[in-house]
Design a protein around this motif. Sequence first.
Motif, mmCIF file in Angstrom:
data_model
loop_
_atom_site.group_PDB
_atom_site.id
_atom_site.type_symbol
_atom_site.label_atom_id
_atom_site.label_comp_id
_atom_site.label_asym_id
_atom_site.label_seq_id
_atom_site.Cartn_x
_atom_site.Cartn_y
_atom_site.Cartn_z
ATOM 1 N N MET A 149 9.026 -33.390 -15.801
ATOM 2 C CA MET A 149 7.768 -33.091 -15.092
ATOM 3 C C MET A 149 7.814 -33.754 -13.716
ATOM 4 S SD MET A 149 4.996 -33.631 -18.174
ATOM 5 C CE MET A 149 3.633 -33.096 -17.121
ATOM 6 N N TRP A 150 8.647 -33.173 -12.825
ATOM 7 C CA TRP A 150 8.782 -33.763 -11.491
ATOM 8 C C TRP A 150 7.464 -33.724 -10.733
ATOM 9 C CZ3 TRP A 150 12.090 -37.072 -10.004
ATOM 10 C CH2 TRP A 150 13.401 -37.051 -10.488
ATOM 11 N N ALA A 151 6.656 -32.711 -10.955
ATOM 12 C CA ALA A 151 5.368 -32.621 -10.253
ATOM 13 C C ALA A 151 4.488 -33.813 -10.602
ATOM 14 C CB ALA A 151 4.666 -31.315 -10.609
ATOM 15 N N ALA A 152 4.450 -34.151 -11.894
ATOM 16 C CA ALA A 152 3.651 -35.299 -12.315
ATOM 17 C C ALA A 152 4.230 -36.601 -11.776
ATOM 18 C CB ALA A 152 3.569 -35.350 -13.836
ATOM 19 N N THR A 153 5.564 -36.703 -11.727
ATOM 20 C CA THR A 153 6.213 -37.916 -11.224
ATOM 21 C C THR A 153 5.883 -38.153 -9.760
ATOM 22 O OG1 THR A 153 8.036 -37.629 -12.787
ATOM 23 C CG2 THR A 153 8.421 -39.075 -10.893
ATOM 24 N N TRP A 154 6.035 -37.091 -8.944
ATOM 25 C CA TRP A 154 5.764 -37.238 -7.510
ATOM 26 C C TRP A 154 4.270 -37.428 -7.238
ATOM 27 C CZ3 TRP A 154 9.309 -38.716 -4.392
ATOM 28 C CH2 TRP A 154 10.637 -38.347 -4.588
ATOM 29 N N THR A 155 3.436 -36.815 -8.065
ATOM 30 C CA THR A 155 1.990 -37.015 -7.904
ATOM 31 C C THR A 155 1.603 -38.459 -8.186
ATOM 32 O OG1 THR A 155 1.536 -34.714 -8.525
ATOM 33 C CG2 THR A 155 -0.282 -36.283 -8.691
ATOM 34 N N ALA A 156 2.178 -39.018 -9.254
ATOM 35 C CA ALA A 156 1.902 -40.417 -9.582
ATOM 36 C C ALA A 156 2.412 -41.347 -8.483
ATOM 37 C CB ALA A 156 2.538 -40.771 -10.924
ATOM 38 N N ALA A 157 3.592 -41.028 -7.924
ATOM 39 C CA ALA A 157 4.145 -41.856 -6.849
ATOM 40 C C ALA A 157 3.248 -41.800 -5.605
ATOM 41 C CB ALA A 157 5.559 -41.399 -6.508
ATOM 42 N N ALA A 158 2.765 -40.584 -5.282
ATOM 43 C CA ALA A 158 1.889 -40.435 -4.116
ATOM 44 C C ALA A 158 0.578 -41.183 -4.313
ATOM 45 C CB ALA A 158 1.621 -38.953 -3.851
ATOM 46 N N LEU A 159 0.025 -41.106 -5.529
ATOM 47 C CA LEU A 159 -1.212 -41.849 -5.810
ATOM 48 C C LEU A 159 -0.989 -43.351 -5.733
ATOM 49 C CD1 LEU A 159 -2.660 -39.744 -8.798
ATOM 50 C CD2 LEU A 159 -3.509 -39.843 -6.435
ATOM 51 N N ALA A 160 0.168 -43.820 -6.191
ATOM 52 C CA ALA A 160 0.473 -45.250 -6.120
ATOM 53 C C ALA A 160 0.563 -45.717 -4.670
ATOM 54 C CB ALA A 160 1.772 -45.556 -6.861
ATOM 55 N N VAL A 161 1.190 -44.893 -3.810
ATOM 56 C CA VAL A 161 1.293 -45.249 -2.386
ATOM 57 C C VAL A 161 -0.095 -45.280 -1.740
ATOM 58 C CG1 VAL A 161 2.157 -44.484 -0.140
ATOM 59 C CG2 VAL A 161 3.657 -44.405 -2.146
ATOM 60 N N LEU A 162 -0.917 -44.272 -2.067
ATOM 61 C CA LEU A 162 -2.283 -44.249 -1.520
ATOM 62 C C LEU A 162 -3.089 -45.453 -1.987
ATOM 63 C CD1 LEU A 162 -3.219 -40.448 -1.858
ATOM 64 C CD2 LEU A 162 -2.771 -41.723 0.237
ATOM 65 N N LEU A 163 -2.927 -45.820 -3.255
ATOM 66 C CA LEU A 163 -3.636 -46.978 -3.784
ATOM 67 C C LEU A 163 -3.152 -48.264 -3.123
ATOM 68 C CD1 LEU A 163 -5.779 -47.812 -5.835
ATOM 69 C CD2 LEU A 163 -3.983 -48.001 -7.554
ATOM 70 N N LEU A 164 -1.850 -48.335 -2.847
ATOM 71 C CA LEU A 164 -1.291 -49.499 -2.168
ATOM 72 C C LEU A 164 -1.862 -49.633 -0.759
ATOM 73 C CD1 LEU A 164 0.774 -51.838 -2.167
ATOM 74 C CD2 LEU A 164 2.460 -50.206 -1.296
ATOM 75 N N VAL A 165 -1.909 -48.518 -0.029
ATOM 76 C CA VAL A 165 -2.468 -48.531 1.325
ATOM 77 C C VAL A 165 -3.942 -48.905 1.290
ATOM 78 C CG1 VAL A 165 -3.003 -47.092 3.336
ATOM 79 C CG2 VAL A 165 -0.778 -46.886 2.205
ATOM 80 N N LEU A 166 -4.679 -48.352 0.316
ATOM 81 C CA LEU A 166 -6.105 -48.665 0.184
ATOM 82 C C LEU A 166 -6.313 -50.146 -0.100
ATOM 83 C CD1 LEU A 166 -9.079 -47.789 -0.105
ATOM 84 C CD2 LEU A 166 -8.608 -47.304 -2.514
ATOM 85 N N ALA A 167 -5.489 -50.727 -0.971
ATOM 86 C CA ALA A 167 -5.631 -52.141 -1.309
ATOM 87 C C ALA A 167 -5.369 -53.019 -0.092
ATOM 88 C CB ALA A 167 -4.680 -52.512 -2.450
ATOM 89 N N ILE A 168 -4.303 -52.721 0.658
ATOM 90 C CA ILE A 168 -3.981 -53.521 1.845
ATOM 91 C C ILE A 168 -5.086 -53.396 2.892
ATOM 92 C CG2 ILE A 168 -2.362 -53.761 3.763
ATOM 93 C CD1 ILE A 168 -0.145 -52.871 1.853
ATOM 94 N N TYR A 169 -5.525 -52.156 3.146
ATOM 95 C CA TYR A 169 -6.582 -51.929 4.142
ATOM 96 C C TYR A 169 -7.871 -52.641 3.734
ATOM 97 C CZ TYR A 169 -10.180 -49.454 6.799
ATOM 98 O OH TYR A 169 -11.256 -49.159 7.601
ATOM 99 N N SER A 170 -8.241 -52.539 2.460
ATOM 100 C CA SER A 170 -9.484 -53.147 1.987
ATOM 101 C C SER A 170 -9.439 -54.659 2.097
ATOM 102 C CB SER A 170 -9.754 -52.728 0.538
ATOM 103 O OG SER A 170 -9.872 -51.326 0.423
ATOM 104 N N LEU A 171 -8.308 -55.260 1.737
ATOM 105 C CA LEU A 171 -8.198 -56.712 1.819
ATOM 106 C C LEU A 171 -8.272 -57.197 3.259
ATOM 107 C CD1 LEU A 171 -5.428 -57.404 -0.855
ATOM 108 C CD2 LEU A 171 -7.828 -58.075 -0.970
ATOM 109 N N ILE A 172 -7.660 -56.450 4.174
ATOM 110 C CA ILE A 172 -7.722 -56.830 5.592
ATOM 111 C C ILE A 172 -9.153 -56.752 6.104
ATOM 112 C CG2 ILE A 172 -7.030 -56.146 7.925
ATOM 113 C CD1 ILE A 172 -4.346 -55.278 6.745
ATOM 114 N N LYS A 173 -9.849 -55.651 5.774
ATOM 115 C CA LYS A 173 -11.229 -55.483 6.235
ATOM 116 C C LYS A 173 -12.153 -56.520 5.608
ATOM 117 C CE LYS A 173 -12.531 -52.499 8.476
ATOM 118 N NZ LYS A 173 -12.690 -52.392 9.946
#
Length: 382
Positions: A149-173
């Motif tokens: 299920m490559w679609a699910a794998t890449w979707t999970a990876a993209a969500l993880a990257v978005l969550l990582l960016v959100l966490a860094i941005y939120s902590l800085i703000k």
Amino acid sequence: MRTVFRPFWSYDLPGTEAWLADMAGKGWLIEEWNLLLRRFTFRKGEPIRLTYQIAYGPYSRSPIASSLAAEGWGKRLQQGKWCLFENTQPSGQIKVYPSRKDILRRNRIISYVFTGILVYLLLIALIPLLALGLTYSNDTPIRIQPSPMWAATWTAAALAVLLLVLAIYSLIKLRAANRELLQGYTDLKQPSKPHKPAGTTMARMKLGWMYAPDRLEQWLEDKELDGWNLYKVGFGGTLFHFSKGRPRRMKYHADYQVVAGEGYFELHQEAGWTRLYSSPFSLQKWTLWSRENPEHAEYPELYTDPLHRLKHARKIAISYTLLFLPMILLYSLNVSAFIDSILRDEFTASQAWNTSIMFLSILLFGSFAGRTWLYYRRLKLQ
């Protein structure tokens, strides 16, 4: 009417308040807000100079305090625990403002959550990279297992990257906002940097002392009795600089304050305590105090009531448990999944490596939380 979408308005309250004041100066007056949908609705009117302050907490639902009303504050909007106060006076002329303590407490909890997410995602990303590096250094052939299920794998990876960016941005703000909000309570500037004394000096590192502050206090007092005088604390509060001098009877106290109230530093300094270090971090607000004790005198205490310090230790234990517990639970679930995979499938070196790293992470974070409760227990048994 004009509606503006502002998704992260609560992570930067000073910026949101300045934005609302700027909109009012352009003739756009706030009419209503929908905090769930992050929408602010304005109506067009005459430009006016206004000062806004956003408050949070149960007291926001109560009638406005007389001290705030006397200073010209009025409630503009109310939703849940959030309240928007409005004042026609310039901010430089206002002496009394709504309390920020509940906002700072809320920001601290959110910071704990995002810090846990950030550490978890970084370690999850680090584990396969370490496994690949180990495999490459040993010249072991790398076998790529096709995913059904490559679609699910890449979707999970993209969500993880978005969550990582959100966490860094939120902590800085949140950190920037907390720094500005705390200016209303105390001076956050560090104590003036002392000059390096002449003679023999040494530096010693104490990592993780905040999980057992009583052990740090005893260690520093023993150093002083041996003639090693502490003159500076650096490197995030973990590097202690000593100079060789005369033995001294010193009392040290590491104090944890989520929000240092007005007069906190002045109160202790007037009582004879010297502030050596104040942490700049939004998650760990530690201050290290010292006081020399004359011969044949009882050792002074920063807090004379034992129950106060016991409650203080309990607050420390709960705070760090809430910080580390989500990571411990997540790693425990991953370890269970890895062990189940090892039992069902072929045993590989990478699976063993991943399981070992996860298990060590559980032990590490569990030890941090456990040490704070041992500190609480030591005080309770005194």
